[in-house]
Structure formats: structure tokens, C-alpha cells
Design an enzyme around this catalytic site. Structure first.
Site, PDB file in Angstrom:
ATOM      1  N   GLY A  67     -48.178 -11.848  93.123  1.00 46.19           N
ATOM      2  CA  GLY A  67     -48.286 -10.926  94.254  1.00 46.19           C
ATOM      3  C   GLY A  67     -46.956 -10.582  94.904  1.00 46.19           C
ATOM      4  N   ASN A  69     -58.115 -10.590  87.748  1.00 40.44           N
ATOM      5  CA  ASN A  69     -58.539 -11.464  88.848  1.00 40.44           C
ATOM      6  C   ASN A  69     -58.517 -10.632  90.128  1.00 40.44           C
ATOM      7  OD1 ASN A  69     -58.854 -13.383  90.815  1.00 40.44           O
ATOM      8  ND2 ASN A  69     -56.864 -14.377  90.477  1.00 40.44           N
ATOM      9  N   TRP A  70     -59.695 -10.242  90.574  1.00 35.72           N
ATOM     10  CA  TRP A  70     -59.772  -9.347  91.740  1.00 35.72           C
ATOM     11  C   TRP A  70     -59.567 -10.075  93.055  1.00 35.72           C
ATOM     12  CZ3 TRP A  70     -64.451  -5.509  90.803  1.00 35.72           C
ATOM     13  CH2 TRP A  70     -64.232  -4.826  89.595  1.00 35.72           C
ATOM     14  N   LYS A  71     -59.571 -11.419  92.997  1.00 37.40           N
ATOM     15  CA  LYS A  71     -59.423 -12.223  94.225  1.00 37.40           C
ATOM     16  C   LYS A  71     -60.468 -11.785  95.256  1.00 37.40           C
ATOM     17  CE  LYS A  71     -54.669 -12.772  92.873  1.00 37.40           C
ATOM     18  NZ  LYS A  71     -53.293 -13.083  93.241  1.00 37.40           N
ATOM     19  N   HIS A  94     -56.688 -21.786  90.215  1.00 36.44           N
ATOM     20  CA  HIS A  94     -55.717 -20.758  90.591  1.00 36.44           C
ATOM     21  C   HIS A  94     -54.815 -21.303  91.703  1.00 36.44           C
ATOM     22  CE1 HIS A  94     -54.007 -17.088  92.242  1.00 36.44           C
ATOM     23  NE2 HIS A  94     -54.264 -16.543  91.057  1.00 36.44           N
ATOM     24  N   GLY A 139     -53.574  -9.734  88.606  1.00 31.83           N
ATOM     25  CA  GLY A 139     -54.145  -9.669  89.948  1.00 31.83           C
ATOM     26  C   GLY A 139     -54.151  -8.239  90.470  1.00 31.83           C
ATOM     27  N   GLY A 140     -53.178  -7.906  91.285  1.00 30.63           N
ATOM     28  CA  GLY A 140     -53.111  -6.606  91.954  1.00 30.63           C
ATOM     29  C   GLY A 140     -53.351  -5.413  91.041  1.00 30.63           C
ATOM     30  N   GLU A 185     -48.988 -19.210  85.491  1.00 37.39           N
ATOM     31  CA  GLU A 185     -48.729 -18.312  86.613  1.00 37.39           C
ATOM     32  C   GLU A 185     -47.733 -18.949  87.575  1.00 37.39           C
ATOM     33  OE1 GLU A 185     -52.259 -15.335  87.141  1.00 37.39           O
ATOM     34  OE2 GLU A 185     -52.533 -17.054  88.434  1.00 37.39           O
ATOM     35  N   GLU A 231     -53.757 -20.096  94.358  1.00 36.67           N
ATOM     36  CA  GLU A 231     -54.225 -19.848  95.729  1.00 36.67           C
ATOM     37  C   GLU A 231     -55.280 -20.876  96.125  1.00 36.67           C
ATOM     38  OE1 GLU A 231     -55.139 -15.721  95.097  1.00 36.67           O
ATOM     39  OE2 GLU A 231     -52.992 -15.354  94.856  1.00 36.67           O
ATOM     40  N   SER A 236     -47.522 -10.719  88.832  1.00 33.28           N
ATOM     41  CA  SER A 236     -46.921  -9.378  88.925  1.00 33.28           C
ATOM     42  C   SER A 236     -46.849  -8.642  87.589  1.00 33.28           C
ATOM     43  CB  SER A 236     -45.539  -9.458  89.586  1.00 33.28           C
ATOM     44  OG  SER A 236     -45.663  -9.947  90.907  1.00 33.28           O
TER      45      SER A 236
HETATM   46  P1  PGA Z   1     -50.687 -10.656  90.654  1.00 34.90           P
HETATM   47  O1  PGA Z   1     -51.686 -11.907  90.653  1.00 34.90           O
HETATM   48  O2  PGA Z   1     -50.860  -9.959  89.336  1.00 34.90           O
HETATM   49  O3  PGA Z   1     -51.142  -9.794  91.812  1.00 34.90           O
HETATM   50  O4  PGA Z   1     -49.309 -11.184  90.832  1.00 34.90           O
HETATM   51  C1  PGA Z   1     -51.909 -12.661  89.500  1.00 34.90           C
HETATM   52  C2  PGA Z   1     -52.893 -13.763  89.783  1.00 34.90           C
HETATM   53  O5  PGA Z   1     -52.841 -14.338  90.872  1.00 34.90           O
HETATM   54  O6  PGA Z   1     -53.749 -14.088  88.925  1.00 34.90           O
END
Ligand code: PGA
Length: 254
Positions: free
Chosen positions: A173, A10-12, A95, A235-236, A167, A97, A214
Site C-alpha cells: 500500500g 485481496n480487496w481488504k 496477512h 491489493g489496491g 509481502e 495487516e 504495490s
Molecule cells: P497492495 O497490497 O497491492 O495494495 O500493496 C497487497 C496486499 O496487502 O496483499
């Protein structure tokens, strides 16, 4: 139980279309060599057509990060399933966010899920508790509600296609991943029983449940060692080619 692992990046809101092409070009050869894992990248909408051309025939899937449930019309700024389907096979829904910053609710998640299922997309439905909810022992209650409301009314005939991503918000993050044991416990004792109640035991067994929050190359193997963790939503670390490749390799089930 034959659930093939799935690792989705997930590149956001990261990478322009040009940068997205560069990132995918750096890792696609290594990713396609990894057999028996479904691999997916979910870039921002605007990079999707460029990546679709680049990934054609690679066996690496493409996903959107959101959708609108209406087919078309006066919904400025929104993107429909038909538009997504032209390029993508997957779509992330709900998600945390989007729930926290853009007013996403279990009800909107449910509408989006119905639209994605109707379009034949593979939805990755995100659930997870906040730090407050975790610390006050409400994880099971919150996640159960997100599953039962988010997946309400889904036809059980196609339900095995659904992917759920657990999640915990406190792990996203933050660099503070859940332990493998805790994630597996939520998958096994909360999410799968909630899925079984809604969609039947057979579907609940077939549905992939990913862990997200994470995940890195150094902790991925710990998660994948558990029987009820069927992959990861990353994500990251999905923006770092070596990390994402290493995480995907760790997801191969022996
Ligand atoms: P993260 O994000 O790996 O940077 O913690 C995961 C996500 O939000 O899908």
C-alpha cells in the site's frame, strides 16, 4: 518446473456486496479469457455468497481473507472453514495487516493453516519483513522463522497445494514495490530452501510463491519475468478492473 501462475486480488475491507458484484461484473469476462493463469478474488466475507453465484462456472476462484481454526461454537465474529468452503476454494492466512492490527502470530497462522488444509482449501500464507527488519538486514531471518513456525507440522503429502505470498510490509500500500530482483532473491534463496527443509525438495519446487506489495499493471511484468515468482497477491490494484486484468495477463507464462 510446471507451476501455473496465480494472481489473487485481496480487496481488504473494501466494497459492499452490491459494489463487489459490480466490480466483478466489470472484469469477469476479460479475466476468464486469460488462460493458463489461476485467477482469484478475495472480497470481504459478506460479499462472498453474492460473488459465488456470479462466478459459478467462470473459472475465477473465490477466496476468504481470514478464517478461524475451530469448527464451530462460541467464537463471536469468527468464520469457520466449513462456512468458507461452501463458497470459496482459497483463503488468505497471516496477512501482515492481521499480524499488525489483530494479534495474528506465527502460532495462529499455523493453526489456521492446519484447519485450511484439513478442509481442502488452498491456503495463501503471507510472510514478509517490516521496514525496520529490512533496513537492519533481517529479512532472511524473519521470513525463515515465519515459514518454519507457520508451516510446522504440515503433512508433506498435501503440501504442494499451499501457496506462499511474500509481502514485504514496507511495500504494501505504499507505492514502493520491491524490485523484481530482490523479490526473486527472497523467493529463491530464503523461502524455497526453508520450504525444502520442512516439506522436502519436491514440494518446495511445486509450491507457488507469489509476490505482493504495490503490484500494478506497470510493474507486474518485471516480477513475472523471474523464475521464482509464480504470481502476485494484489491489493489496491485489484479494485481497478483494467489494472487487475492487465496484471493477470502479464502473469501468463510463455
Ligand atoms: P497492495 O497490497 O497491492 O495494495 O500493496 C497487497 C496486499 O496487502 O496483499
Amino acid at each position: 518446473m510446471s507451476r501455473i501462475s496465480l494472481v489473487a486480488g485481496n480487496w481488504k475491507m473494501n466494497r459492499t456486496a452490491a459494489e463487489a458484484r459490480e466490480l466483478v461484473s466489470t472484469m469477469s469476462a476479460k479475466l476468464r479469457e486469460i488462460a493458463n493463469v489461476e485467477k482469484v478474488v478475495c472480497p470481504p466475507f459478506i460479499a462472498i455468497p453474492a460473488l459465488a453465484a456470479l462466478l459459478e462456472g467462470s473459472g475465477i476462484g473465490l477466496g476468504a481473507q481470514n478464517l478461524h481454526w475451530e469448527a464451530k461454537g462460541a467464537f463471536t465474529g469468527e468464520v469457520s472453514t466449513d462456512m468458507i468452503k461452501e463458497f470459496c476454494q482459497y483463503v488468505i492466512i497471516g496477512h501482515s495487516e492481521r499480524r499488525a492490527y489483530f494479534g495474528e502470530t506465527d502460532e495462529s497462522v499455523n493453526r489456521k493453516l492446519h484447519a485450511a488444509m484439513k478442509a481442502g482449501l488452498t491456503p495463501i500464507v503471507c510472510v514478509g519483513e517490516t521496514l525496520d527488519q529490512y533496513e537492519s538486514g533481517k529479512t532472511a531471518e524473519v521470513v525463515r522463522r515465519q515459514i518454519s513456525a507457520g508451516l510446522a507440522g504440515i503433512d508433506s503429502a498435501a503440501a504442494a497445494r499451499i501457496v506462499v505470498a511474500y509481502e514485504p510490509v514496507w511495500a504494501i500500500g505504499t507505492g514502493k514495490a520491491s524490485s523484481g530482483e530482490n523479490a526473486n532473491h527472497v523467493h529463491q534463496d530464503v523461502i524455497r530452501p526453508a520450504l525444502a527443509e520442512l516439506l522436502g525438495a519436491e514440494n518446495a519446487q511445486a509450491i507457488r510463491i507469489l509476490y505482493g506489495g504495490s503490484v500494478t499493471a506497470s510493474n507486474a511484468a518485471e516480477f513475472f519475468a523471474y523464475p521464482d515468482i509464480d504470481g502476485a497477491l494484489v491489493g489496491g490494484a485489484s479494485l481497478k478492473p483494467d489494472e487487475f486484468v492487465a496484471i493477470t495477463k502479464a502473469a501468463v507464462r510463455s
